[in-house]
Structure formats: structure tokens, C-alpha cells
Design an enzyme around this catalytic site. Structure first.
Site, mmCIF file in Angstrom:
data_model
loop_
_atom_site.group_PDB
_atom_site.id
_atom_site.type_symbol
_atom_site.label_atom_id
_atom_site.label_comp_id
_atom_site.label_asym_id
_atom_site.label_seq_id
_atom_site.Cartn_x
_atom_site.Cartn_y
_atom_site.Cartn_z
ATOM 1 C CD GLN A 132 -3.462 -4.539 6.290
ATOM 2 O OE1 GLN A 132 -3.631 -3.491 5.670
ATOM 3 N NE2 GLN A 132 -3.770 -5.712 5.771
ATOM 4 C CE LYS B 116 -3.805 -2.502 2.064
ATOM 5 N NZ LYS B 116 -4.597 -2.880 3.217
ATOM 6 C CG ASP C 209 -9.882 -0.470 4.567
ATOM 7 O OD1 ASP C 209 -9.520 -0.958 3.482
ATOM 8 O OD2 ASP C 209 -9.210 -0.540 5.614
HETATM 9 N N1 GUN Z 1 -6.712 -7.068 5.789
HETATM 10 C C1 GUN Z 1 -6.998 -7.846 4.728
HETATM 11 N N2 GUN Z 1 -7.656 -7.144 3.772
HETATM 12 C C2 GUN Z 1 -7.787 -5.881 4.256
HETATM 13 C C3 GUN Z 1 -8.369 -4.690 3.731
HETATM 14 O O1 GUN Z 1 -8.907 -4.643 2.629
HETATM 15 N N3 GUN Z 1 -8.300 -3.597 4.548
HETATM 16 C C4 GUN Z 1 -7.718 -3.629 5.763
HETATM 17 N N4 GUN Z 1 -7.704 -2.505 6.487
HETATM 18 N N5 GUN Z 1 -7.167 -4.712 6.275
HETATM 19 C C5 GUN Z 1 -7.192 -5.841 5.524
#
Ligand code: GUN
Length: 297
Positions: free
Chosen positions: A110, A66, A133
């Protein structure tokens, strides 16, 4: 049978049997890069705050990707790496601080979080306008009633894959296998918003084959390796595979769909890797611009 729409003068479709998520996500990242530059020219620097609690190796890889994507499109990323023993109180106070900062446009925590921290409590604390998200109940509600809001990245990416491949959704039988809050449920709502006829199947569905076999567009997000074989798929269907698994004893990846078995009967399919995966981060970048662009356009 699914009919693929022909591109008109202003629409660029990538029409192919194997839906190339790498190419389509690259296209989106280029668009985002230009939007970020336009905002910068108006004096707005797009900023994403990424919080990771603990050092789960998989989470570290996702967070690293990211941050790399942010750098590529010109988004400033602020990184918060908190120790595993962080309390919920500490995490919430960091979120409060970031919610209050005018220079922060997006906040991403996350997942998964350590067991003693309430995921729900944390996600609900993020300001809905910074919830890149799309997990906050206010954004989920907005999606449900068709109001503007931030949309979860993976299902939003799947809609982009379909549209940019010239695949019509309106009027199609869409079956989503999986009912998670991150993929299955928002996916079903987005397909409905595009006028698909939508069914959600899940672990308690009776006779899954019968349900999936009527799909013109089949989205599989269940986390079970190679669950979907050709017996589950109608001839000519479009098959979208959200799963990602490491094949035991090898470095090869596979999805929830048995690709070798399904590819010969479908009209289009996403590979693993290189299908849905790259779209999630591209749409996260898109959401950061959405969030930052408010009041600057
Ligand atoms: N962990 C696995 N997929 C995601 C996601 O799309 N967003 C976040 N914040 N954590 C994750």
C-alpha cells in the site's frame, strides 16, 4: 457526439447517463467469485499478500476494503502490518520471501510509504508476475507495447466502465487530464490500445479548456476539486471523474469534476462516490485471478 453501441445477445450493457460503478463493479466481483471457485475446484487457492507500513488512517481504510473484497470473492488474503519505523531492507526481504512462495499469487504494497523508503525500489522488487497493482516497469512496458501483463487497476476499471456501458472508444477523441504513473499514463495507453485518439493534458498544458473541449471521452485525474466545469466539456461527451475529495466542513464527497455543472451537457458521467472508486478494488480482484490462473486454465 458519442454513440453508444447496442448490446448484442451475449453482451450485457448497463446503458444509462449516470454510469453506475457500484453495479458494474458488483458484476465484475461476481465473475471473479466464479473464477476463484473454479480455480479452487482445480486445487488452486487464490492468495493475495497485502503489506501496509505504518498506520496512515486513509491507507488503513483502503487496505481494510481490499481485504473485505478478497473475503467476498473467496480470495485468501495475508496481511502484513509493519511498523512505521520499518527499514527498506526489512520490507525488501519480506517481498523476496513472498516472491518465492508458490502459494502467494499477488503482492500489494500500500502506498504511500514512509519518506525513507524508496517507492521505486520497492515496486521494482515485486515479481512482475505477482504485481497485481501493475506498477512494475516490466508490466508498464508490456502495456506500452501491447503485450500481455498486469494492468493498473483504476484505468483498467475505467475501460470496463466504458465497455460495459456500451460506449465505443475506437476512433473517439479521448482526453486524459493528469499524467500520474498510477492513472493518467496507463489510462492513455489503454485508450490508445482500444484505438482511441488520445491526448494527455497536465498542469503545464496551455489553454486546458480548449483541449478538453474537443474530447468525446474525457477522463479527469488531477486531484483538484471541481476543476472541470461545463465550459471544459463538449456537449454529448462522456465524462469520467477519478478524483475524490471531502467537501470541507461536511461528510459529502466530490470529484475533480463539478458534477452539477457538467451533468446537464454530457451524455454520460461517473458520480462521486459510486463511479470509478468501486472499480479499482474489483479490478484488483480480477488481477489476482489473472496472476493465479496462469498454468491452471
Ligand atoms: N495508494 C493509493 N492508491 C493505491 C493503489 O492503487 N495501489 C497501492 N498499492 N497503493 C495505493
Amino acid at each position: 457526439m458519442v454513440f453508444h453501441k447496442k448490446a448484442t445477445r451475449n453482451e450485457v450493457y448497463i446503458v444509462a447517463k449516470i454510469i453506475d460503478g457500484k453495479a458494474i463493479s458488483a458484476q465484475i466481483k461476481e465473475e471473479v467469485k466464479q473464477q476463484v471457485a473454479r480455480l479452487k475446484a482445480k486445487g488452486k487457492e487464490v492468495t493475495l499478500a497485502v503489506i501496509q507500513v505504518g498506520n496512515d488512517p486513509a491507507s488503513s481504510v483502503y487496505v481494510g476494503n481490499k481485504k473485505k473484497a478478497c473475503e467476498y470473492v473467496g480470495i485468501r488474503s495475508l496481511s502484513y502490518e509493519l511498523p512505521e519505523e520499518t527499514t527498506q531492507e526489512k520490507l525488501l526481504s519480506l517481498i523476496d520471501e513472498l516472491n518465492g512462495r508458490e502459494d502467494v499469487d499477488g503482492i500489494l504494497v500500500q502506498l504511500p510509504l514512509p519518506a525513507w523508503i524508496s517507492e521505486e525500489g520497492v515496486l521494482e522488487r515485486i515479481s512482475p508476475s505477482k504485481d497485481v497493482d501493475g506498477f512494475h516497469p516490466q508490466n508498464v512496458g508490456a502495456l506500452c507495447v501491447g503485450k500481455p501483463g498486469l494492468v493498473p487497476c483504476t484505468p483498467a476499471g475505467i475501460i470496463e466502465l466504458l465497455k460495459r456501458s456500451g460506449i465505443e472508444i475506437a476512433g473517439k477523441e479521448c482526453v486524459v487530464v493528469g499524467r500520474s504513473n498510477i492513472v493518467g499514463k496507463p489510462m492513455a495507453l489503454l485508450l490508445l490500445g482500444e484505438n482511441g485518439t488520445v491526448t494527455i493534458a497536465h498542469s503545464r498544458t496551455k489553454d486546458l479548456k480548449r483541449v478538453t473541449s474537443r474530447a468525446d471521452i474525457l477522463v479527469v485525474a488531477v486531484g483538484k476539486r471541481k476543476l472541470i466545469t461545463r465550459e471544459y466539456v463538449k456537449e454529448g461527451a462522456v465524462v469520467i471523474d477519478v478524483g475524490i475529495h471531502r467537501t470541507s466542513g461536511s461528510k459529502k464527497l466530490c470529484g475533480d469534476v463539478d458534477y452539477e455543472s457538467v451533468e446537464p451537457v454530457c451524455s454520460a458521467i461517473t458520480p462521486v462516490p459510486g463511479g470509478v472508486g468501486p472499480m479499482t478494488i474489483a479490478m484488483l480482484m480480477h488481477n489476482c485471478v489473472e496472476s493465479a490462473g496462469k498454468g491452471f486454465n
